[in-house]
Each structure stands twice: as C-alpha cells, then as structure tokens.
Motif scaffolding. Structure first.
Motif, PDB file in Angstrom:
ATOM      1  N   SER A 142      41.881 -50.878 -63.373  1.00 49.96           N
ATOM      2  CA  SER A 142      41.383 -52.204 -63.010  1.00 49.96           C
ATOM      3  C   SER A 142      41.490 -53.164 -64.194  1.00 49.96           C
ATOM      4  O   SER A 142      41.161 -52.817 -65.329  1.00 49.96           O
ATOM      5  CB  SER A 142      39.933 -52.112 -62.538  1.00 49.96           C
ATOM      6  OG  SER A 142      39.411 -53.387 -62.291  1.00 49.96           O
ATOM      7  N   ARG A 143      41.957 -54.363 -63.916  1.00 45.39           N
ATOM      8  CA  ARG A 143      42.020 -55.406 -64.941  1.00 45.39           C
ATOM      9  C   ARG A 143      40.824 -56.355 -64.862  1.00 45.39           C
ATOM     10  O   ARG A 143      40.654 -57.207 -65.726  1.00 45.39           O
ATOM     11  CB  ARG A 143      43.308 -56.211 -64.774  1.00 45.39           C
ATOM     12  CG  ARG A 143      44.586 -55.385 -64.989  1.00 45.39           C
ATOM     13  CD  ARG A 143      45.812 -56.264 -64.839  1.00 45.39           C
ATOM     14  NE  ARG A 143      47.044 -55.493 -65.052  1.00 45.39           N
ATOM     15  CZ  ARG A 143      48.267 -56.009 -64.970  1.00 45.39           C
ATOM     16  NH1 ARG A 143      48.419 -57.306 -64.669  1.00 45.39           N
ATOM     17  NH2 ARG A 143      49.322 -55.246 -65.167  1.00 45.39           N
ATOM     18  N   ARG A 144      40.046 -56.208 -63.832  1.00 41.07           N
ATOM     19  CA  ARG A 144      38.905 -57.099 -63.615  1.00 41.07           C
ATOM     20  C   ARG A 144      37.663 -56.542 -64.288  1.00 41.07           C
ATOM     21  O   ARG A 144      37.289 -55.405 -64.063  1.00 41.07           O
ATOM     22  CB  ARG A 144      38.665 -57.263 -62.116  1.00 41.07           C
ATOM     23  CG  ARG A 144      37.557 -58.249 -61.772  1.00 41.07           C
ATOM     24  CD  ARG A 144      37.381 -58.321 -60.255  1.00 41.07           C
ATOM     25  NE  ARG A 144      36.329 -59.259 -59.893  1.00 41.07           N
ATOM     26  CZ  ARG A 144      35.894 -59.455 -58.656  1.00 41.07           C
ATOM     27  NH1 ARG A 144      36.448 -58.761 -57.655  1.00 41.07           N
ATOM     28  NH2 ARG A 144      34.940 -60.323 -58.398  1.00 41.07           N
ATOM     29  N   ARG A 145      37.037 -57.344 -65.109  1.00 42.26           N
ATOM     30  CA  ARG A 145      35.812 -56.936 -65.796  1.00 42.26           C
ATOM     31  C   ARG A 145      34.695 -57.880 -65.361  1.00 42.26           C
ATOM     32  O   ARG A 145      34.795 -59.094 -65.530  1.00 42.26           O
ATOM     33  CB  ARG A 145      35.984 -56.977 -67.313  1.00 42.26           C
ATOM     34  CG  ARG A 145      37.070 -56.040 -67.827  1.00 42.26           C
ATOM     35  CD  ARG A 145      37.188 -56.122 -69.345  1.00 42.26           C
ATOM     36  NE  ARG A 145      35.994 -55.640 -70.003  1.00 42.26           N
ATOM     37  CZ  ARG A 145      35.766 -54.368 -70.306  1.00 42.26           C
ATOM     38  NH1 ARG A 145      36.673 -53.441 -69.983  1.00 42.26           N
ATOM     39  NH2 ARG A 145      34.679 -54.006 -70.911  1.00 42.26           N
ATOM     40  N   ARG A 146      33.650 -57.312 -64.782  1.00 37.42           N
ATOM     41  CA  ARG A 146      32.537 -58.113 -64.296  1.00 37.42           C
ATOM     42  C   ARG A 146      31.313 -57.900 -65.182  1.00 37.42           C
ATOM     43  O   ARG A 146      30.995 -56.771 -65.547  1.00 37.42           O
ATOM     44  CB  ARG A 146      32.214 -57.742 -62.855  1.00 37.42           C
ATOM     45  CG  ARG A 146      33.322 -58.044 -61.864  1.00 37.42           C
ATOM     46  CD  ARG A 146      32.956 -57.558 -60.480  1.00 37.42           C
ATOM     47  NE  ARG A 146      32.812 -56.102 -60.455  1.00 37.42           N
ATOM     48  CZ  ARG A 146      32.353 -55.421 -59.416  1.00 37.42           C
ATOM     49  NH1 ARG A 146      31.960 -56.072 -58.329  1.00 37.42           N
ATOM     50  NH2 ARG A 146      32.259 -54.107 -59.458  1.00 37.42           N
TER      51      ARG A 146
END
Length: 372
Positions: A142-146
C-alpha cells in the motif's frame, strides 16, 4: 524475537508494546476460534533456542503456546529498552489508556489496525493533553498512509457523538457483538445525528446502573430505528411486516438473514452490547459475563444466540419421505422417526399408504345410514 526487536526499535525507537492476554477466558474466545478455523495445536514446551518444526499459524492457534511466546518476546523487548504491558484478555482498552497516559507527558503516536482502537481514542482522548495520533500499520503493497490527529477529530465529531460512540460502534457489531446483516457501520452514526429516539436509547447503554429490562427494551427500540421501523413497533411485528413485503415483491426466495432479527435474538445481542460498552468504560468489574448474553462451554465464553427453537416443534418434526412402496418398513423415513406420512410426502401424499391416517369406514357407513 530478535527480528521483532530489530523491527520495533528500528522503526519506532523506545516504544511501549502492549500485549493481549491468553491465559484467561474472555468474550473474544469466539473471535479467536474463528480466526484459527477452529483448529487448535497441542501445547508445546519450548525454549528460545529451539527450532520450530511446525507451521507458525498452527503453533499460535493454541492460547498457551501464544501466551508463553508473548512472555518470551516481552523479555527480549525489555532488554532493548522497550516497555511492555500485558492485559489479562483483550488489550484494546489498555492500549488506549497507555497512549492517553503518554500523551499527558509528550506527543504520542498509537500504532494499530483495529477499528476499536480508533473508537476508543475518540472517547478517551483528552483535549488539554499533548497531541495524540492514531496511525494504522500500512499494508506491504500500500502507498496510502493514513494518520488521524485525535484532538482535531474529536472536535469535529463533537462531544455528544464521542460520548456515545462506544454504543454507536458496538450495536452494529465489533469483536464481541454480532454484526447486523445488511446494515453498514455508518448507519448507526447517521441515525444518532438525526433521530432523537435513537439517541434516547444510547443513554441507557451509557448508564452504569441500567437494569437488564431497560437494556433489552432500549436495544430492541434501537434496532427498530436502524431498520427504519415505526417508533411503537416491535421487532417481531416489523420482521413479519418486512417478510410480507418481500414475499409480495420478490421474484426469488426470501433470505431469512435479510429480515430484522427476532426479539429473542435481539435480547441477547443487546445484553452483549451493554456489557461491551461498560467494559470499554472500565466499569464491568462487578458484572457477571454469563448474565449478559454469554455462556461457558469447555472453558470458553460463547454467545447465547436465542432461547427459542428455530421453528415451532410441529414444523421441525415434519419429515418428507419418497417411498415407492406402501411405507410399511423402516426404510420409510417417516415411520423410522415414529411420524405419520403427510401430504408433503412424494409418492403416498399421506393418504394411500400403511403409515398414514386411514379413514374410518365404519363411521362413514353409519353417517350414510343416518342420512338415508
């Protein structure tokens, strides 16, 4: 253990690691069983120098093995200046309380993937403390960091929502309460914002002194609200009304799970929701788990689904045979179970075999004579 220590210290420095506990029965026993597929390995006596000769998942499916490994890993983490905390059972509440305590001294980041943690942080975050962030561990690809900044999130949600968020989350399902089929997790939050009747039920679950009768009544009213029923309507009548509507409009078979739950099933669900809300609030020390929708079986806590049979006894005892003979032998499933053949049977139709109720010819003849 060395690999885990290098990962933690290399990525998070001198972190505080909080572990679940597996030496005592808890209301998450059913969740643990589901995650392991119901298969449990034997207890393994091991040391840190032994080589594991079985699959890791199989080894960790045994709670004793898992607890022993956690104790070993904890000692390794302490050697590299990481603090460790151990919960007796589910660690979600202890994780959040540890993070909130840390935020009183410094800016703190809580790393975790459980939605329960985010909900608990919304409830427990202190607005006058340092910054507290919640960051799920990103997936491998995953490239999305929340990242959630909890003080800002709590301010946007509002105090009223945050104070009732434990109930809003638990009523539609968490690790210890049943998921309501066909209703998304956001439905209860939307209902809380627009329906004052639903908000009134939430107050009952937030009370530490609510009686079982009040909890059951409030839980049924809350579920009726979530299924968009009438305020004065019960779940059983709503379930029947929805069934009639689906029969009249559907072109396929009505799926039972698509209907609202029965009042009997909702009763135990409501008790478990109340018990979980009080556990998250830290007020369940005096509550007996078995009195709030749970039963013990082989040392594990399992949820009570309902106290009613799945159907009336007369319906459950209906058996349909398809005999091509006169149903005189035990090959006839109806006769085998000491039941008479019925109109549902394939060949005899419950009227032309030796295992059906035969008409009384004598009585019929006497009736004909009286008519004459």
């Amino acid at each position: 253990c060395d690999m885990y220590c290098r990962y933690v210290t290399g990525k998070y420095g001198d972190a505080i690691v909080v572990f679940d506990g597996y030496s005592h029965s808890s209301t998450k026993d059913m969740t643990h069983q589901r995650r392991t597929g119901g298969k449990t390995a034997t207890i393994v006596t091991f040391t840190d120098e032994m080589k594991l000769t079985m699959k890791k998942d199989h080894f960790l499916s045994n709670s004793s093995n898992k607890q022993c490994f956690i104790n070993m890993l904890s000692s390794y983490l302490q050697k590299v200046n990481c603090q460790t905390c151990h919960s007796q059972a589910d660690a979600d509440l202890l994780i959040v309380q540890t993070a909130v305590e840390s935020a009183r001294r410094m800016n703190t980041v809580l790393i975790g993937d459980d939605t329960d943690l985010l909900v608990l942080l919304c409830y427990y975050t202190e607005m006058d403390a340092h910054e507290l962030f919640f960051q799920p561990e990103p997936k491998a690809n995953s490239r999305r960091r929340r990242v959630w900044k909890m003080k800002d999130l709590k301010e946007k949600l509002g105090e009223d929502v945050c104070n009732n968020l434990l109930f809003i989350h638990a009523i539609l399902g968490c690790d210890t309460t049943s998921r309501v089929h066909g209703i998304g997790k956001g439905a209860s939050l939307k209902k809380f914002l627009v329906d004052h009747h639903f908000r009134d039920q939430a107050q009952v679950f937030n009370s530490t002194s609510a009686s079982k009768k009040d909890v059951v009544a409030a839980g049924e009213k809350a579920l009726v609200c979530l299924f968009n029923g009438k305020a004065d309507e019960g779940l059983d009548s709503l379930r029947y009304r929805r069934y009639c509507e689906k029969v009249a409009t559907n072109t396929s078979q009505v799926r039972p799970q698509s209907l609202p739950p029965t009042s009997a099933a909702a009763m135990y669900h409501s008790l478990r929701v109340y018990h979980q809300v009080q556990a998250w609030k830290g007020a369940d020390e005096t509550m007996s788990t078995e009195e709030w929708g749970w039963k013990t079986c082989d040392g594990l806590f399992l949820p009570v689904m309902t106290h009613l049979p799945p159907a009336p006894e007369a319906l459950l005892r209906v058996i349909r045979c398809n005999c091509s003979t006169d149903c005189s032998s035990l090959r006839c499933t109806c006769r085998k179970h000491n039941l008479q053949c019925s109109a549902a049977c394939g060949q005899c139709r419950g009227s032309c075999c030796t295992n059906s109720v035969q008409p009384d010819d004598t009585q019929s003849s006497s009736e004909d004579e009286e008519d004459l």
